[in-house]
Design a protein around this motif. Structure first.
Motif, PDB file in Angstrom:
ATOM      1  N   GLN A  41      18.351   5.412   2.157  1.00 44.89           N
ATOM      2  CA  GLN A  41      17.267   5.917   1.316  1.00 44.89           C
ATOM      3  C   GLN A  41      16.957   4.927   0.197  1.00 44.89           C
ATOM      4  O   GLN A  41      15.803   4.763  -0.198  1.00 44.89           O
ATOM      5  N   GLU A  42      18.003   4.256  -0.312  1.00 47.47           N
ATOM      6  CA  GLU A  42      17.790   3.248  -1.348  1.00 47.47           C
ATOM      7  C   GLU A  42      16.903   2.109  -0.838  1.00 47.47           C
ATOM      8  O   GLU A  42      16.058   1.591  -1.573  1.00 47.47           O
ATOM      9  N   GLY A  68      15.682   7.496 -12.126  1.00 45.85           N
ATOM     10  CA  GLY A  68      14.260   7.177 -12.143  1.00 45.85           C
ATOM     11  C   GLY A  68      13.842   6.501 -13.435  1.00 45.85           C
ATOM     12  O   GLY A  68      12.944   5.648 -13.445  1.00 45.85           O
ATOM     13  N   ASP A  97      14.427   2.789 -13.205  1.00 47.09           N
ATOM     14  CA  ASP A  97      13.343   2.131 -12.462  1.00 47.09           C
ATOM     15  C   ASP A  97      12.148   1.859 -13.370  1.00 47.09           C
ATOM     16  O   ASP A  97      11.551   0.770 -13.337  1.00 47.09           O
ATOM     17  N   PHE A 106      13.291   2.989  -0.964  1.00 47.69           N
ATOM     18  CA  PHE A 106      12.704   2.902  -2.300  1.00 47.69           C
ATOM     19  C   PHE A 106      12.280   1.476  -2.634  1.00 47.69           C
ATOM     20  O   PHE A 106      11.508   1.254  -3.574  1.00 47.69           O
ATOM     21  N   THR A 144       2.578  15.060  -6.096  1.00 50.62           N
ATOM     22  CA  THR A 144       3.975  15.380  -6.378  1.00 50.62           C
ATOM     23  C   THR A 144       4.169  16.869  -6.623  1.00 50.62           C
ATOM     24  O   THR A 144       5.129  17.474  -6.128  1.00 50.62           O
ATOM     25  N   ALA A 164       7.762   6.605  -1.111  1.00 43.24           N
ATOM     26  CA  ALA A 164       7.948   5.781  -2.306  1.00 43.24           C
ATOM     27  C   ALA A 164       6.760   4.877  -2.583  1.00 43.24           C
ATOM     28  O   ALA A 164       6.511   4.520  -3.743  1.00 43.24           O
ATOM     29  N   GLY A 165       6.017   4.515  -1.564  1.00 42.50           N
ATOM     30  CA  GLY A 165       4.896   3.607  -1.758  1.00 42.50           C
ATOM     31  C   GLY A 165       3.577   4.292  -2.046  1.00 42.50           C
ATOM     32  O   GLY A 165       2.657   3.683  -2.594  1.00 42.50           O
ATOM     33  N   GLY A 215       9.182   0.753   0.675  1.00 45.47           N
ATOM     34  CA  GLY A 215       7.950   1.510   0.521  1.00 45.47           C
ATOM     35  C   GLY A 215       6.993   0.921  -0.509  1.00 45.47           C
ATOM     36  O   GLY A 215       5.829   0.644  -0.192  1.00 45.47           O
ATOM     37  N   PRO A 216       7.448   0.712  -1.759  1.00 43.48           N
ATOM     38  CA  PRO A 216       6.554   0.113  -2.747  1.00 43.48           C
ATOM     39  C   PRO A 216       6.094  -1.290  -2.381  1.00 43.48           C
ATOM     40  O   PRO A 216       4.938  -1.654  -2.626  1.00 43.48           O
ATOM     41  N   THR A 242      12.165  16.186  -7.972  1.00 42.64           N
ATOM     42  CA  THR A 242      10.811  15.935  -8.445  1.00 42.64           C
ATOM     43  C   THR A 242      10.666  16.330  -9.910  1.00 42.64           C
ATOM     44  O   THR A 242      10.055  15.612 -10.713  1.00 42.64           O
ATOM     45  N   ARG A 273      10.020   9.348   6.129  1.00 42.45           N
ATOM     46  CA  ARG A 273       9.932   9.366   4.658  1.00 42.45           C
ATOM     47  C   ARG A 273       9.538   8.009   4.087  1.00 42.45           C
ATOM     48  O   ARG A 273       9.427   7.867   2.875  1.00 42.45           O
TER      49      ARG A 273
END
Length: 403
Positions: free
Chosen positions: A147-148, A233, A236, A151, A57, A29-30, A154-155, A352, A25
């Motif tokens: 998972q955090e 979200g 963010d 996030f 998405t 995020a990226g 990835g970016p 999503t 996964r």
């Protein structure tokens, strides 16, 4: 704390399964960042870039429950391999697409999104099958916490690749990561011998069957996820907007990392607690943490440096991973054992949808009332999710002494 997580890694194959599930996964995020730079470079329009990212998405959201249903029927290793290959091919076609054919990227992205490898559904449905009790709590907490970090990584990975080698190379890199992660997770599933449905869960349902959305407890959890992730979200998005307003967009990554660090610490601690998690307490804690930020942001307060809000931002993140871990564990408990992956597919769709709805609303609030208004909207969403959590009934077979 170390003892609690040591028991997680004592479960055969669990460390490998969790690691490869997360690596599969890493690209997610990226990818919006890389695709945005790619399409904006072709067209000069961020709006068109948003359409292409949105198509990815939407494709993923629409297919989430279907991929989960396929996973419930067995052959999860084949599902990961086929999905990973088709998904990587789709992204690779996007890489080689001529700029003058930008319009073709929209249907291509939609179809590619449909084949997003279902690593999260397969993994989250698998944990109740191979773990019990405190170990199950710890693995859900570890997953939510790690998972955090995805996030953040990835970016940063996508942005770094864009800056170093260009947008096409960035998309190609993420396609390769998705393929390698999918193959690795498929092999891990095969080595662990958990590719087929567990006979103890009962036979897989065939033919027409009732939708999981007819289950009120499950729908309640899904609505809670939609609102909670929508609120998170939104924060963010607010962080990015705030950094941009200050003329220092690079600050966005640092501020987001501080917020994620709070979540990471909270998740690690939550994974060591015994007994049934008090989801309302955690959810209201997450909402209250976000609310603490409102009076510190413009136009209410104009701090001389954004880093002055760092301690509060860290505190605001503490309840996030614990809340998400508890919600994922609850969904795994209430979903029919032979349909867990489908249930987590619906969770992916709800997440999503929450992000898709919250983003434009948050943008409108920022335009209307500034950064503080955007966080206020996020607080409303998270408080709404917390209010729904009050209707979740405790599971009778578990103690309720933990927070």
């Amino acid at each position: 704390m170390l003892k609690s997580y040591h028991r997680v890694f004592e479960v055969p194959h669990l460390a490998s399964l969790l690691t490869w599930s997360l690596l599969a996964r890493l690209h997610v995020a990226g990818l919006p960042i890389a695709v945005t730079f790619l399409v904006a470079g072709w067209t000069g329009s961020y709006a068109l870039a948003g359409v292409v990212s949105g198509a990815l998405t939407i494709g993923s959201a629409l297919a989430g429950p279907i991929r989960g249903r396929m996973a419930d029927r067995g052959g999860t290793d084949r599902l990961m391999l086929v999905s990973g290959v088709v998904y990587a091919v789709g992204l690779s076609l996007l890489v080689v697409l001529p700029a003058s054919w930008w319009w073709a990227s929209v249907p291509l992205a939609l179809v590619t999104g449909v084949f997003l490898p279902p690593a999260n559904q397969i993994g989250r449905a698998l944990w109740p099958r191979i773990t019990t009790g405190q170990v199950r709590k710890s693995v859900y907490a570890a997953e939510a916490t790690l998972q955090e970090t995805l996030f953040i990584i990835g970016p940063l990975l996508a942005a770094g690749a864009v800056g170093f080698a260009g947008a096409r190379a960035a998309v190609a890199l993420l396609a390769a990561i998705a393929l390698i992660g999918s193959i690795g997770f498929a092999l891990a599933l095969r080595r662990a011998g958990v590719t087929e449905a567990d006979e103890q869960d009962g036979p897989a349902e065939k033919g027409p069957r009732r939708s999981l959305l007819t289950s009120p407890p499950l729908v309640l959890v899904l609505l809670m996820c939609l609102l909670m992730i929508g609120g998170l979200g939104s924060v963010d998005l607010v962080i990015v907007a705030w950094a941009r307003e200050m003329g220092a967009p690079g600050n966005a990554g640092g501020l987001a990392a501080i917020w994620a660090a709070g979540s990471l610490v909270g998740g690690l601690v939550a994974g060591t607690l015994s007994g049934q998690a008090r989801i309302p307490l955690r959810a209201f804690g997450a909402a209250a943490g976000i609310t603490l930020l409102i009076p510190l942001l413009p136009p209410i307060t104009h701090l001389s440096s954004p880093w002055m809000v760092s301690p509060v931002l860290f505190v605001a993140g503490l309840a996030i991973a614990p809340t998400l871990a508890a919600v994922m564990e609850r969904l795994g408990d209430i979903a029919p054992p032979q349909r867990r992956a489908e249930a987590f597919g619906w969770m992916s769709t709800a997440i999503t949808a929450g992000m898709s709805v919250a983003s434009p609303v948050t943008g409108w609030l920022i335009d209307l009332g500034g950064i503080a208004a955007g966080v206020g909207g996020a607080a409303v969403l998270t408080f709404a999710a917390a209010a729904l959590s009050l209707f979740l009934r405790p599971l009778p077979e578990k103690a309720s002494e933990a927070v």
